[in-house]
Every structure is written in structure tokens, then in C-alpha cells.
Scaffold this motif. Structure first.
Motif, PDB file in Angstrom:
ATOM      1  N   ALA A 135       0.828  -1.213   0.000  1.00  0.00           N
ATOM      2  CA  ALA A 135       0.000   0.000   0.000  1.00  0.00           C
ATOM      3  C   ALA A 135       0.859   1.258   0.000  1.00  0.00           C
ATOM      4  N   ALA A 136       1.932   1.246   0.774  1.00  0.00           N
ATOM      5  CA  ALA A 136       2.746   2.443   0.920  1.00  0.00           C
ATOM      6  C   ALA A 136       3.589   2.738  -0.314  1.00  0.00           C
ATOM      7  N   VAL A 152      -9.370   1.268   4.707  1.00  0.00           N
ATOM      8  CA  VAL A 152      -9.505   2.728   4.765  1.00  0.00           C
ATOM      9  C   VAL A 152      -9.129   3.253   6.150  1.00  0.00           C
ATOM     10  N   VAL A 153      -9.301   2.427   7.193  1.00  0.00           N
ATOM     11  CA  VAL A 153      -8.987   2.875   8.553  1.00  0.00           C
ATOM     12  C   VAL A 153      -7.490   3.080   8.751  1.00  0.00           C
ATOM     13  N   PHE A 154      -6.676   2.509   7.865  1.00  0.00           N
ATOM     14  CA  PHE A 154      -5.230   2.664   7.975  1.00  0.00           C
ATOM     15  C   PHE A 154      -4.688   3.733   7.023  1.00  0.00           C
ATOM     16  N   THR A 155      -5.571   4.512   6.428  1.00  0.00           N
ATOM     17  CA  THR A 155      -5.129   5.507   5.456  1.00  0.00           C
ATOM     18  C   THR A 155      -4.060   6.450   5.995  1.00  0.00           C
ATOM     19  N   PRO A 156      -4.232   7.053   7.191  1.00  0.00           N
ATOM     20  CA  PRO A 156      -3.175   7.946   7.688  1.00  0.00           C
ATOM     21  C   PRO A 156      -1.830   7.248   7.812  1.00  0.00           C
ATOM     22  N   TYR A 157      -1.842   5.990   8.276  1.00  0.00           N
ATOM     23  CA  TYR A 157      -0.593   5.259   8.435  1.00  0.00           C
ATOM     24  C   TYR A 157       0.041   4.961   7.080  1.00  0.00           C
ATOM     25  N   TYR A 158      -0.764   4.542   6.101  1.00  0.00           N
ATOM     26  CA  TYR A 158      -0.219   4.240   4.785  1.00  0.00           C
ATOM     27  C   TYR A 158       0.366   5.495   4.122  1.00  0.00           C
ATOM     28  N   VAL A 159      -0.289   6.635   4.301  1.00  0.00           N
ATOM     29  CA  VAL A 159       0.242   7.876   3.722  1.00  0.00           C
ATOM     30  C   VAL A 159       1.572   8.233   4.380  1.00  0.00           C
ATOM     31  N   LEU A 160       1.625   8.099   5.714  1.00  0.00           N
ATOM     32  CA  LEU A 160       2.885   8.355   6.414  1.00  0.00           C
ATOM     33  C   LEU A 160       3.990   7.452   5.890  1.00  0.00           C
ATOM     34  N   MET A 161       3.686   6.151   5.764  1.00  0.00           N
ATOM     35  CA  MET A 161       4.695   5.208   5.289  1.00  0.00           C
ATOM     36  C   MET A 161       5.047   5.442   3.821  1.00  0.00           C
ATOM     37  N   HIS A 162       4.115   5.957   3.042  1.00  0.00           N
ATOM     38  CA  HIS A 162       4.406   6.271   1.641  1.00  0.00           C
ATOM     39  C   HIS A 162       5.555   7.270   1.548  1.00  0.00           C
ATOM     40  N   PHE A 163       5.462   8.321   2.321  1.00  0.00           N
ATOM     41  CA  PHE A 163       6.521   9.343   2.279  1.00  0.00           C
ATOM     42  C   PHE A 163       7.796   8.856   2.979  1.00  0.00           C
ATOM     43  N   TYR A 219       6.300  -5.483  18.828  1.00  0.00           N
ATOM     44  CA  TYR A 219       5.540  -4.579  17.968  1.00  0.00           C
ATOM     45  C   TYR A 219       6.300  -3.290  17.669  1.00  0.00           C
ATOM     46  N   GLY A 220       7.409  -3.057  18.375  1.00  0.00           N
ATOM     47  CA  GLY A 220       8.303  -2.000  17.959  1.00  0.00           C
ATOM     48  C   GLY A 220       9.075  -2.381  16.712  1.00  0.00           C
ATOM     49  N   GLN A 221       9.198  -3.684  16.466  1.00  0.00           N
ATOM     50  CA  GLN A 221       9.893  -4.183  15.282  1.00  0.00           C
ATOM     51  C   GLN A 221       8.901  -4.613  14.207  1.00  0.00           C
ATOM     52  N   GLU A 222       7.845  -3.851  14.036  1.00  0.00           N
ATOM     53  CA  GLU A 222       6.840  -4.225  13.043  1.00  0.00           C
ATOM     54  C   GLU A 222       6.330  -2.989  12.324  1.00  0.00           C
ATOM     55  N   SER A 223       6.237  -3.088  11.021  1.00  0.00           N
ATOM     56  CA  SER A 223       5.750  -1.957  10.226  1.00  0.00           C
ATOM     57  C   SER A 223       4.230  -2.024  10.097  1.00  0.00           C
ATOM     58  N   ARG A 224       3.583  -1.887  11.261  1.00  0.00           N
ATOM     59  CA  ARG A 224       2.129  -1.786  11.354  1.00  0.00           C
ATOM     60  C   ARG A 224       1.817  -0.682  12.356  1.00  0.00           C
ATOM     61  N   PRO A 225       0.568  -0.216  12.429  1.00  0.00           N
ATOM     62  CA  PRO A 225       0.291   0.995  13.217  1.00  0.00           C
ATOM     63  C   PRO A 225       0.081   0.779  14.707  1.00  0.00           C
ATOM     64  N   TYR A 226       0.290  -0.438  15.234  1.00  0.00           N
ATOM     65  CA  TYR A 226      -0.061  -0.704  16.632  1.00  0.00           C
ATOM     66  C   TYR A 226       0.821   0.078  17.604  1.00  0.00           C
ATOM     67  N   ALA A 227       2.087   0.274  17.278  1.00  0.00           N
ATOM     68  CA  ALA A 227       2.950   1.079  18.141  1.00  0.00           C
ATOM     69  C   ALA A 227       2.463   2.520  18.189  1.00  0.00           C
TER      70      ALA A 227
END
Length: 600
Positions: A135-136, A152-163, A219-227
Motif C-alpha cells: 500500500a505504501a 480505509v482505517v489505515f489511510t493515515p498510516y499508509y500515507v505516512l509510510m508512503h513518504f 511490535y516495535g519491530q513491526e511496520s504496522r500501526p499498533y505502536a
């Protein structure tokens, strides 16, 4: 401090920084034995009034609304309160200026970041992280098409990771750095929250303890938004506690802005607002009539940015419909929340004990740790949100309560009963902090080591990619069998290989479909016509490499190709096939997948 703000924490013996013993006045009730009109007024032993001085029911050291009684005629007024803590100011435990605050934040943050950063790129990305990468790395236009149908609920996170990926790259280490920073900062924020609600020693112990629990590294070592969800919840709660303690317009604005951060990181995290509401109700009961309106305005404005995302996501709930927890999931929730039973049992046992010592802070913290799992479990059939990683933000509250219990139990050692030497009490208090963190770290070591390994049940796509790169030839094709998002995973693992096998069966790309998955060729024989060799990546559970693909596709492959070799990896089989006869139809098609532009 606001005249209506709740009193500082009263649980625990005084420490060298200015805490106090809430039981110091037992047996010395103000006004006891005082005659009406002040006739014959006297002070009981242990009271703060002097003999012959009228006792004032409002006099209670350590309370923000405390005031000095008017002295009887002829009695000099002592300008300094007789307690160690100024009655009208913040406890000395919360003072020290910006440097002390920075140090308190930095120490747990540095420890957590060091543990998370160690071998952060060793573990393979798993399915959800592959989804983040896909996605990113889409264009913003293609990402907008994707979120119309899923995530769609992860949109802010995906946009952040895109940049972020555009800046730092898409290696496992680079992709995990944002989450590592957020989770490390969570340890520092917990320390500040512990100081705000209780004492500096409680805050530092909580921050350091959270830094060493296995789930922080995991979860600090994971590229998902839980942290990010954990950090947002702690930041918002800290700002609310600050607003209740020393209200100002700027702090309330900051709290208002923190509310959408909670929802944008993960919608399940919004349940923490239940604990925030309890904090507000306690403040109102203490006499603050304004705080309710301020909280209502903050939540209303903040939710305006979350509700549209929540409404859009409600139509995509089918993507987590697989999550139907049972009794076993509920029983194993503590282990999965903290990473191991060896950590969950002592932390939760001490946390439950800490509720008895937390005073007026007990109810909000109890709601914080109980409401989210109970609510998500009861509604699991409808919302499918009962997952430990979705409820990760409840773990800091458990750790904070455990720190309260440890410091309260240690009161006879580090508190008033340790003697009158402030230096001795201070030193013993910090020794207890270090010993408690060391003990928890020892219990956490096996769990932390386990976080360095691949996620249990995840196929070894990295190993398969290495075998393909070592044995591939020009013109090779690749096909997939199973339900473990094999195509997306191999796209990531082979992303830097210019000569990688082409995706022979892909008929419509994920970008064209606005999805994570591709559409495969309806006529497999025609799409396979130009391939002389195939690499089959299979993750089927039954061990049959062709059982995870459509029957017509499996038949076409088995008819024209023979198995040359098979390599078995963790939860994965890699099969190399060669064509057994010449292709009867050599004509190229305009829709040939080999000519399609594939997202890399």
C-alpha cells in the motif's frame, strides 16, 4: 494547580522528592473535640494546629484547596507549612523543570529503543507487513483506489509510510524504524504519565518496565500501526491528566488534537476514551464544573475527524471477518498481550494489587484495562476486534499499576519507616526501581529472544527468494498456490531482482482492481504457453503443492510440466517445473501477462 483539580496521588509513603503518606492523619480528625463558636477549641495530638488554635475543617496538607487557619489572637503565623510538601503548589515530586522532565522521558525511551533496534531487520516481514509495503509503495492515486475497497482505517498510516519509504527505502529495517520510534517514545510517555498521576519513582519504574516487556520489542519491530496506537493513547491520557491538574487553553487544544490521533492509529483504541470520561467525572465530583464542557468540546471536535473514517471502515469489516475468538483466545489473552506467561502473570498480579493503592486513580485505570477487552470480546461476532495486537494499548496501564504496587509495598523500606535520612530513603527507592526492572527483564529475556524469530506459522518467503535467485534462468515464470498472500510476499522479496521470473498467470494487476490481490488468467494453458520453466511457491497446509490453486490451472500445469525438484522450507514448498512437450499454440496474445506492467 486548578482549585478544582483532583488531589495528587496519595498512595505510598513519602519519597525524597516530596510524596506524602495518605495515612499520616489517621487518628487526627480535624475539628474533633472543637466546641461551637470556638469556645475551648483545641487540637488533638497529631493535628497540624497548635494548642489553643481553632481547627479548620478545610485544613488538609497536600490538598490543592488547603488553606491556613486563622490564628487565635496573639498567635504568630508561621508562613511556611509544617509539611514537607507545599500545600498550594505541585508536589515537589513533579517539579524539577524541563531538564528533569526530559531526563525522565529519555531514560526509558533510550532503553526501549536500544532493545527494539537490536537486530530489527533480522525477522522476515509477515503478511500484514507485506500489506503495508504494498500500500505504501503505490502512487497516491492507486492508494486512493485501494482504500475504497479495503483498509480505509489505515489511510493515515499508509500515507505516512508512503513518504517515509520514499525517503528511507523499503528494507525491513527502514520500514520498521517509524514503529520503533513510536514504541520507544511510548515508554517515555508512560514514565511522564506515572509521574503526573503518582510519583517520579513510580513513573520511572513503569517506563523502564514497559521498555523491557517482550511485546514492546515485538511490535516495535513491526511496520504496522499498533505502536502508534500505544503512543497516541499515552500522549492523549498524559495531556488530559495535565489539563485536569493545571488547566490551560493550550493544553486543552493539545488534548483535542490528540483525540483523532487515537482513532487514526487504530479505531479499537478509541475505547480508552471511556477511561478519560471517568477521569472527567471524578474531577466534576470534586467540584470542577467547567471540565465537563471542555471534555465534551474536545471529544466532539476530535471525533469529527474520526467518524468519517469509522463509517467508511464499517463497510469493509468483512476483511477481518475471519477473527471469531473463542474461550481459548480469551484465556490466552494475557499471554498474547505481554508476550509470555512469565511476564503476564507477575505484571497482572501486581497490577491488580496496585488498584488498591492507586486511590482516586484506580477507577480510570481499571476502566482502561478492563473495558477494551471486555467490549471487543462481547461484540466479537459483529466487530471482530478482539485481538491482542488491537488491544496493545492496555498493556501500559497494567505496567503502571504494577509499578504503583511495587513502590507501595516497598514503602517500609524506601518510605517514612526507613528513617529520617532523606538520602538513605532516596537511595533505597532507586535501588528498588532498578531491582524491579532487572527482575522483569530476566523474566522477559526468553520472550524478547523469540521476537527475533519469524512469526509463528509464517512461510519462509525470504528463503524461497534466495533459492529462486540462485537457480533462475531467463524466461522463467512463477506461479502461486495457497492462501498466504504468496504473490505479494514474493513481489517484496524479489523487488530488487531485475531478472526475476515473470508472474505468468497474472491477468489483471492489483492496481487495476484496487485491491491487494491480482486476478489470474482464466485460460491457464494460453498464459503458460511461452514458459519453459516454472517456479511454484506453495503454502498449502496439506503438503500437496497444487491443491491451493484452481483445479483447471493445476490440471494445465501438471499436463504440460514435470517436477524437477522440490525444496521444503518453513511452511512453504518451492517446486521447480520444466515443460515436457513443445507448446502447440505459440501465438502471442495482446493480453499476455508478460507484457503487463507489474507494480514493483
Amino acid at each position: 494547580m486548578s482549585p478544582h483539580a483532583p488531589a495528587p496521588y496519595g498512595g505510598g509513603y513519602p519519597d525524597a522528592s516530596g510524596g506524602h503518606d495518605p495515612y499520616a492523619e489517621q487518628g487526627a480528625y480535624v475539628g474533633q473535640g472543637t466546641y461551637a463558636g470556638g469556645q475551648g477549641g483545641y487540637a488533638e495530638p497529631g493535628m497540624y494546629g497548635a494548642p489553643g488554635q481553632y481547627a479548620d475543617p478545610g485544613r488538609h496538607p497536600g490538598r490543592p484547596d488547603a488553606y491556613a487557619p486563622e490564628p487565635a489572637a496573639g498567635q504568630p503565623v508561621d508562613p511556611q507549612p509544617t509539611t514537607d510538601e507545599p500545600a498550594d503548589e505541585e508536589p515537589a515530586d513533579r517539579k524539577g523543570g524541563r531538564l528533569a522532565t526530559a531526563v525522565l522521558f529519555a531514560v526509558p525511551t533510550a532503553l526501549a529503543f536500544a532493545l527494539i533496534l537490536h537486530r530489527i531487520g533480522d525477522r522476515e516481514l509477515w503478511r500484514d507487513e507485506h500489506a503495508t509495503w504494498w500500500a505504501a509503495t503505490l502512487s497516491l492515486h492507486d492508494l486512493s483506489l485501494l482504500i475504497r475497497s479495503i483498509d480505509v482505517v489505515f489511510t493515515p498510516y499508509y500515507v505516512l509510510m508512503h513518504f517515509w519509504i520514499a525517503l528511507a527505502g523499503d528494507s525491513p529495517t527502514a520500514m520498521r524504524i517509524p514503529g520503533a520510534v513510536a514504541m520507544a517514545a511510548s515508554a517515555g510517555l508512560l514514565a511522564l504519565l506515572g509521574r503526573r498521576l503518582f510519583t517520579t519513582q513510580v513513573g520511572l519504574l513503569a517506563g523502564l518496565a514497559f521498555a523491557v516487556v517482550p511485546v514492546t520489542t515485538r511490535y516495535g519491530q513491526e511496520s504496522r500501526p499498533y505502536a502508534f496506537a500505544v503512543a497516541a493513547v499515552l500522549l492523549s491520557t498524559l495531556l488530559l491528566a495535565r489539563a485536569l491538574d493545571k488547566p490551560s487553553f493550550k493544553v486543552w487544544v493539545a488534548y483535542t488534537l490528540s483525540v483523532p490521533l487515537i482513532g487514526w492509529s487504530h479505531l479499537a483504541s478509541m475505547a480508552v476514551l471511556g477511561a478519560h470520561l471517568v477521569m472527567i467525572l471524578i474531577a466534576r465530583r470534586a467540584g470542577d464544573k467547567i471540565v465537563g464542557w471542555a471534555f465534551a468540546a474536545a471529544c466532539t471536535l476530535g471525533m469529527c475527524f474520526v467518524i468519517p473514517v469509522a463509517l467508511s471502515g464499517s463497510g469493509q469489516s468483512g476483511q477481518i471477518a475471519w477473527n471469531n475468538p473463542g474461550l481459548k483466545d480469551l484465556i490466552e489473552f494475557p499471554k498474547n498481550l505481554f508476550g509470555s506467561w512469565a511476564v503476564a502473570v507477575p505484571v497482572m498480579a501486581l497490577g491488580a494489587l496496585g488498584l488498591f493503592f492507586a486511590g482516586r486513580r484506580a477507577l480510570p485505570l481499571a476502566v482502561w484495562i478492563v473495558l477494551p477487552p471486555v467490549a471487543t470480546y462481547v461484540t466479537a461476532a459483529q466487530l471482530h476486534l478482539f485481538l491482542p495486537r488491537y488491544l496493545l494499548y492496555t498493556a501500559p496501564a497494567w505496567v503502571l499499576l504494577a509499578a504503583v504496587a511495587v513502590m507501595r509495598i516497598a514503602g517500609p523500606v524506601a518510605g517514612a519507616k526507613a528513617g529520617t535520612g532523606a538520602a538513605v530513603r532516596r537511595g533505597l527507592g532507586w535501588v528498588i526501581v532498578v531491582a524491579a526492572v532487572a527482575g522483569l527483564a530476566f523474566q522477559s529475556l526468553p520472550g524478547i529472544r523469540e521476537t527475533r524469530h519469524n512469526v509463528l506459522g509464517e512461510p519462509d518467503f525470504r528463503g524461497a527468494a534466495r533459492l529462486i535467485e540462485a537457480g533462475q534462468k531467463k524466461g522463467d515464470g512463477i506461479v502461486f498456490s495457497g492462501v498466504m498472500s504468496e504473490r505479494r510476499a514474493m513481489d517484496y522479496e524479489l523487488r530488487d531482482d531485475a531478472g526475476r521470473p515473470r508472474d505468468t498467470l497474472m491477468y489483471r494487476t492489483p492496481q487495476e482492481l484496487g485491491s491487494f490481490g491480482a486476478l489470474e488468467c482464466p485460460d491457464a494453458a494460453k498464459c503458460l504457453a511461452k514458459a519453459d520453466r516454472l517456479w511454484l511457491v506453495s503454502t498449502t497446509a496439506d503438503g500437496q503443492p497444487f491443491s491451493g490453486m484452481p483445479k483447471t490451472t493445476a490440471t494445465a500445469i501438471q499436463k504440460d510440466f514435470r517436477v524437477v525438484k522440490t525444496r521444503k522450507l518453513d511452511y512453504l514448498q518451492l517446486v521447480l517445473l520444466e515443460r515436457t512437450r513443445a507448446t502447440t499454440d505459440g501465438s502471442s496474445k495482446d493480453d499476455d501477462a508478460s507484457k503487463r506492467k507489474v507494480h514493483i
